[in-house]
Scaffold this motif. Structure first.
Motif, mmCIF file in Angstrom:
data_model
loop_
_atom_site.group_PDB
_atom_site.id
_atom_site.type_symbol
_atom_site.label_atom_id
_atom_site.label_comp_id
_atom_site.label_asym_id
_atom_site.label_seq_id
_atom_site.Cartn_x
_atom_site.Cartn_y
_atom_site.Cartn_z
ATOM 1 N N ASP A 460 0.829 -1.209 0.000
ATOM 2 C CA ASP A 460 0.000 0.000 0.000
ATOM 3 C C ASP A 460 0.856 1.250 0.000
ATOM 4 O O ASP A 460 0.539 2.244 -0.673
ATOM 5 N N PHE A 461 1.954 1.215 0.741
ATOM 6 C CA PHE A 461 2.855 2.359 0.795
ATOM 7 C C PHE A 461 3.496 2.604 -0.582
ATOM 8 O O PHE A 461 3.610 3.743 -1.036
ATOM 9 N N CYS A 462 3.908 1.518 -1.251
ATOM 10 C CA CYS A 462 4.517 1.657 -2.580
ATOM 11 C C CYS A 462 3.528 2.261 -3.581
ATOM 12 O O CYS A 462 3.894 3.134 -4.377
ATOM 13 N N ARG A 463 2.273 1.811 -3.528
ATOM 14 C CA ARG A 463 1.267 2.365 -4.447
ATOM 15 C C ARG A 463 1.018 3.834 -4.167
ATOM 16 O O ARG A 463 0.847 4.635 -5.094
ATOM 17 N N ALA A 464 0.989 4.202 -2.885
ATOM 18 C CA ALA A 464 0.787 5.606 -2.521
ATOM 19 C C ALA A 464 1.939 6.467 -3.022
ATOM 20 O O ALA A 464 1.734 7.588 -3.500
ATOM 21 N N CYS A 465 3.168 5.938 -2.918
ATOM 22 C CA CYS A 465 4.321 6.693 -3.411
ATOM 23 C C CYS A 465 4.269 6.864 -4.927
ATOM 24 O O CYS A 465 4.561 7.936 -5.464
ATOM 25 N N GLU A 466 3.891 5.799 -5.623
ATOM 26 C CA GLU A 466 3.807 5.882 -7.082
ATOM 27 C C GLU A 466 2.718 6.843 -7.521
ATOM 28 O O GLU A 466 2.868 7.561 -8.509
ATOM 29 N N ASP A 467 1.597 6.886 -6.763
ATOM 30 C CA ASP A 467 0.547 7.862 -7.069
ATOM 31 C C ASP A 467 1.052 9.283 -6.882
ATOM 32 O O ASP A 467 0.587 10.210 -7.555
ATOM 33 N N GLN A 495 9.290 12.329 5.694
ATOM 34 C CA GLN A 495 7.884 12.523 5.350
ATOM 35 C C GLN A 495 7.261 11.236 4.816
ATOM 36 O O GLN A 495 6.144 10.859 5.183
ATOM 37 N N LEU A 496 7.996 10.528 3.954
ATOM 38 C CA LEU A 496 7.476 9.279 3.422
ATOM 39 C C LEU A 496 7.347 8.221 4.507
ATOM 40 O O LEU A 496 6.392 7.442 4.517
ATOM 41 N N HIS A 497 8.297 8.202 5.397
ATOM 42 C CA HIS A 497 8.226 7.187 6.448
ATOM 43 C C HIS A 497 7.095 7.475 7.426
ATOM 44 O O HIS A 497 6.503 6.547 7.991
ATOM 45 N N ARG A 498 6.784 8.738 7.640
ATOM 46 C CA ARG A 498 5.602 9.047 8.455
ATOM 47 C C ARG A 498 4.341 8.589 7.731
ATOM 48 O O ARG A 498 3.367 8.134 8.358
ATOM 49 N N GLN A 499 4.343 8.718 6.388
ATOM 50 C CA GLN A 499 3.213 8.209 5.618
ATOM 51 C C GLN A 499 3.095 6.697 5.779
ATOM 52 O O GLN A 499 1.999 6.155 5.918
ATOM 53 N N PHE A 500 4.227 6.013 5.816
ATOM 54 C CA PHE A 500 4.206 4.574 6.022
ATOM 55 C C PHE A 500 3.692 4.224 7.416
ATOM 56 O O PHE A 500 2.904 3.272 7.586
ATOM 57 N N SER A 501 4.123 4.979 8.404
ATOM 58 C CA SER A 501 3.655 4.712 9.779
ATOM 59 C C SER A 501 2.153 4.926 9.885
ATOM 60 O O SER A 501 1.459 4.213 10.630
ATOM 61 N N ALA A 502 1.624 5.875 9.117
ATOM 62 C CA ALA A 502 0.185 6.114 9.147
ATOM 63 C C ALA A 502 -0.559 4.931 8.553
ATOM 64 O O ALA A 502 -1.642 4.548 9.016
ATOM 65 N N ARG A 553 12.708 7.633 18.285
ATOM 66 C CA ARG A 553 11.259 7.672 18.290
ATOM 67 C C ARG A 553 10.718 7.879 16.878
ATOM 68 O O ARG A 553 11.447 8.260 15.974
ATOM 69 N N LEU A 554 9.443 7.618 16.725
ATOM 70 C CA LEU A 554 8.756 7.748 15.448
ATOM 71 C C LEU A 554 8.818 9.184 14.930
ATOM 72 O O LEU A 554 8.632 10.126 15.682
ATOM 73 N N GLY A 555 9.124 9.306 13.627
ATOM 74 C CA GLY A 555 9.016 10.611 12.986
ATOM 75 C C GLY A 555 10.314 11.302 12.719
ATOM 76 O O GLY A 555 10.332 12.488 12.422
ATOM 77 N N GLY A 556 11.490 10.629 12.839
ATOM 78 C CA GLY A 556 12.746 11.300 12.538
ATOM 79 C C GLY A 556 12.813 11.758 11.110
ATOM 80 O O GLY A 556 12.405 11.050 10.206
ATOM 81 N N ASP A 557 13.367 12.954 10.866
ATOM 82 C CA ASP A 557 13.377 13.539 9.531
ATOM 83 C C ASP A 557 14.755 13.516 8.884
ATOM 84 O O ASP A 557 14.922 13.949 7.763
ATOM 85 N N THR A 558 15.766 13.054 9.591
ATOM 86 C CA THR A 558 17.124 13.131 9.068
ATOM 87 C C THR A 558 17.452 11.881 8.269
ATOM 88 O O THR A 558 17.209 10.777 8.744
ATOM 89 N N GLY A 560 19.229 8.754 6.917
ATOM 90 C CA GLY A 560 20.156 7.843 7.559
ATOM 91 C C GLY A 560 19.792 7.517 8.984
ATOM 92 O O GLY A 560 20.437 6.684 9.603
ATOM 93 N N GLN A 561 18.760 8.153 9.556
ATOM 94 C CA GLN A 561 18.364 7.884 10.921
ATOM 95 C C GLN A 561 17.283 6.821 10.957
ATOM 96 O O GLN A 561 16.412 6.800 10.112
ATOM 97 N N PRO A 562 17.334 5.922 11.938
ATOM 98 C CA PRO A 562 16.332 4.873 12.037
ATOM 99 C C PRO A 562 15.024 5.405 12.604
ATOM 100 O O PRO A 562 14.999 6.404 13.297
ATOM 101 N N ILE A 563 13.926 4.690 12.302
ATOM 102 C CA ILE A 563 12.602 5.070 12.776
ATOM 103 C C ILE A 563 11.927 3.833 13.320
ATOM 104 O O ILE A 563 12.049 2.741 12.754
ATOM 105 N N TYR A 564 11.185 3.970 14.361
ATOM 106 C CA TYR A 564 10.490 2.852 14.975
ATOM 107 C C TYR A 564 8.991 3.114 14.897
ATOM 108 O O TYR A 564 8.523 4.175 15.269
ATOM 109 N N ILE A 565 8.285 2.123 14.368
ATOM 110 C CA ILE A 565 6.845 2.282 14.199
ATOM 111 C C ILE A 565 6.117 1.317 15.103
ATOM 112 O O ILE A 565 6.450 0.137 15.148
ATOM 113 N N ILE A 566 5.108 1.776 15.796
ATOM 114 C CA ILE A 566 4.259 0.930 16.637
ATOM 115 C C ILE A 566 2.862 0.924 16.033
ATOM 116 O O ILE A 566 2.317 1.985 15.809
#
Length: 566
Positions: A460-467, A495-502, A553-558, A560-566
């Motif tokens: 779903d995330f890939c399709r959203a990115c392609e759209d 920004q994309l990773h926050r979209q994925f977390s959503a 924590r969730l939402g890092g914008d830099t 190369g930084q890791p993100i954790y999604i719950i």
């Protein structure tokens, strides 16, 4: 099954188009229009010999000495015949048509002189003058070469009716030309379709080129073109070149059929056909040698070429018999038989409709080849589809439907070799957390459902990115591991990773509590801060390291930084 249906559809469409065109031609020729009424002027003719009038009914065979001039007279025309068109045979006899002392028609060679066989297919059309009533119509034949001559009754009618009659007499050749063009287009379509599927079957292209050259020869060599064509001299030159070169595609067809040292024979034949065309063109331009005088050389080369191709195919068949080779041998044998028959009619009997025999032989030849080619093409397409499905299954994870680790490694190799054509890319490793605990607590089926849910979120995330105009490729690289690759990234990764977390959060809100998933990921860019590309191994190692050290924590914008999604 799909390609069998496609073949049947193509054959049916070609047949229906041919029948429809034939019906259209016949319907146009048989309209009951008073303006198109024809009459045959077979009575009222006479010959004057030493002042003695001898009545003649046409058609008739008359004695004639070579070099003699023979004249037939007719006094039956009236004022109602004024403006009508008189169409007579006898161009090969040097016919002249006169009304009284007025010359209405005299055949004259243009820049491209014709031989007797070519002239025998022509009609001498002359428009009768307004004062034809009461005048004597005469047909004079000035180039008699035999001891007897056959003289047919001329036709009398309107321009439309005479033209319609000429089309009717050429209807067989028109149908042959139409069939050749339809089969050529069909062969081109099949060649293009198979090429788009990754199968390059050049023999369909050989057939298409051969048929197009044949149809061009039939058109420019036809009586209709010689009577109504604008530049018949240029058309005749084109006709001769098409005739000299049209065998090359079929020799190339044989070359694509056989293998090994036998390919030397088709190569020699192709070289001879090309040399013949060049030599005749040079002789025509430099030494003013007529093409019709060099035509026996082309006939000899064509006969030798057909015989050579038959010999090569027969030897190949003896070594490895097959139904395909048997059909090709039958096709070339049929072409040879009809070709020899046409040569006999042309060279020995001087019969002008020799071209119809050869055209029918060409069509039979192509039909036999097409039958074998279509069967083989169907088998090739079936094998290609099976191979393609097998290839796809080897690179697809059956549980989730995502490309598997093998596909991931192949894509990374394409990035390394520059085949993908990207200067930078972002690699994201994703891990589904708690899979082993879920399997132990709820069973393997619950674990599989969690993996499928995670894969659905990734897709779903890939399709959203392609759209949104962002290209993303996703893979399942392990039991609970996924990977995303974004070549030429445009949007900010945070920004994309926050979209994925959503997307993951939305799934967790709609599923049962025990089906909720937790996903961790870390990402890395192919280019470092200085814009230099890393090695593929270093790129993957950095993304993997960030995945393992993921505590941010969730939402890092830099980047190369890791993100954790719950």
């Amino acid at each position: 099954m799909k390609h069998k249906t496609l073949r049947c559809t193509a054959e049916t469409a070609a047949l229906l188009l041919t029948v429809a065109m034939l019906a259209f031609l016949i319907a146009g020729l048989h309209q009951h229009d008073p303006d198109r009424v024809l009459s045959t002027l077979n009575t009222g003719w006479y010959q004057l010999t030493d002042g003695v009038r001898r009545e003649i009914a046409l058609p008739v065979t008359l004695p004639a000495e070579p070099g003699q001039t023979l004249t037939l007279y007719n006094d039956t025309l009236t004022a109602r015949d004024a403006g009508k068109l008189l169409s007579a045979r006898g161009v090969e006899y040097g016919i002249e048509i006169r009304a009284g002392e007025t010359l209405l028609y005299r055949y004259e060679d243009n820049a491209f002189p014709k031989n007797t066989q070519m002239k025998g297919r022509l009609w001498a059309d002359a428009e009768l003058p307004d004062n034809i009533g009461g005048q004597t119509l005469s047909l004079t034949f000035t180039q008699l070469s035999n001891r007897t001559g056959r003289f047919d009754a001329p036709l009398l009618g309107s321009v439309r009716s005479i033209t319609g009659h000429h089309i009717q007499t050429s209807l067989f050749s028109l149908v042959m030309m139409l069939a050749m063009v339809i089969l050529a287009v069909l062969a081109l379509l099949i060649f293009c379709y198979m090429s788009s599927c990754g199968i390059r079957e050049c023999r369909f292209l050989d057939v298409a080129v051969f048929l197009l050259l044949c149809s061009l020869w039939c058109l420019t060599d036809s009586a209709l073109y010689q009577i109504y064509g604008r530049d018949t001299a240029a058309g005749s030159v084109v006709s001769f070149y098409a005739f000299m070169l049209m065998s090359i595609p079929m020799v190339h067809f044989v070359r694509n059929t056989i293998s090994g040292r036998r390919r030397l024979v088709p190569d020699i034949c192709i070289a001879l056909f090309c040399a013949n065309a060049l030599a005749q063109g040079a002789a025509y331009r430099l030494f003013d040698i007529r093409f019709i005088d060099m035509l026996p050389l082309t006939h000899l080369l064509l006969a030798a070429g057909v015989a050579a191709m038959l010999t090569v195919l027969l030897r190949s068949y003896r070594e490895q018999p097959s139904q395909q080779l048997r059909l090709r041998i039958a096709a070339f044998a049929a072409l040879g038989v009809f070709g020899v028959a046409a040569l006999v009619l042309y060279g020995l009997l001087h019969i002008y409709w020799y071209d119809a025999i050869f055209q029918f032989g060409v069509l039979l030849f192509i039909i036999l080849l097409f039958r074998e080619l279509l069967g083989q093409a169907t088998e090739d397409m079936r094998f290609h589809m099976e191979h393609r499905i097998s290839h796809q299954m080897q690179r697809e994870d059956r549980m989730t439907g995502l490309p598997n680790r093998r596909a991931f490694e192949e894509y990374m190799e394409r990035i390394r070799t520059g085949e993908v054509g990207c200067r930078d890319a972002v690699l994201t490793y994703i891990r589904l957390e708690g899979l082993n605990e879920r399997n132990d607590r709820f069973g393997l089926q619950a674990g599989d459902e969690a993996v499928i849910a995670a894969a659905r979120c990734v897709a779903d995330f890939c399709r959203a990115c392609e759209d949104g105009g962002e290209s993303v490729s996703c893979f399942r690289t392990g039991g609970n591991e996924f990977a995303l690759i974004r070549p030429e990234p445009r949007a900010n990764s945070g920004q994309l990773h926050r979209q994925f977390s959503a997307i993951v959060a939305r799934y967790n809100r709609t599923c049962a509590p025990r089906a909720r998933i937790t996903m961790t990921y870390g990402f890395s860019r192919l280019c470092d801060e200085d814009g230099k590309s890393r090695s593929i191994s270093a790129w993957k190692a950095e993304a993997d390291a960030y995945l393992k050290r993921n505590e941010t924590r969730l939402g890092g914008d830099t980047e190369g930084q890791p993100i954790y999604i719950i």
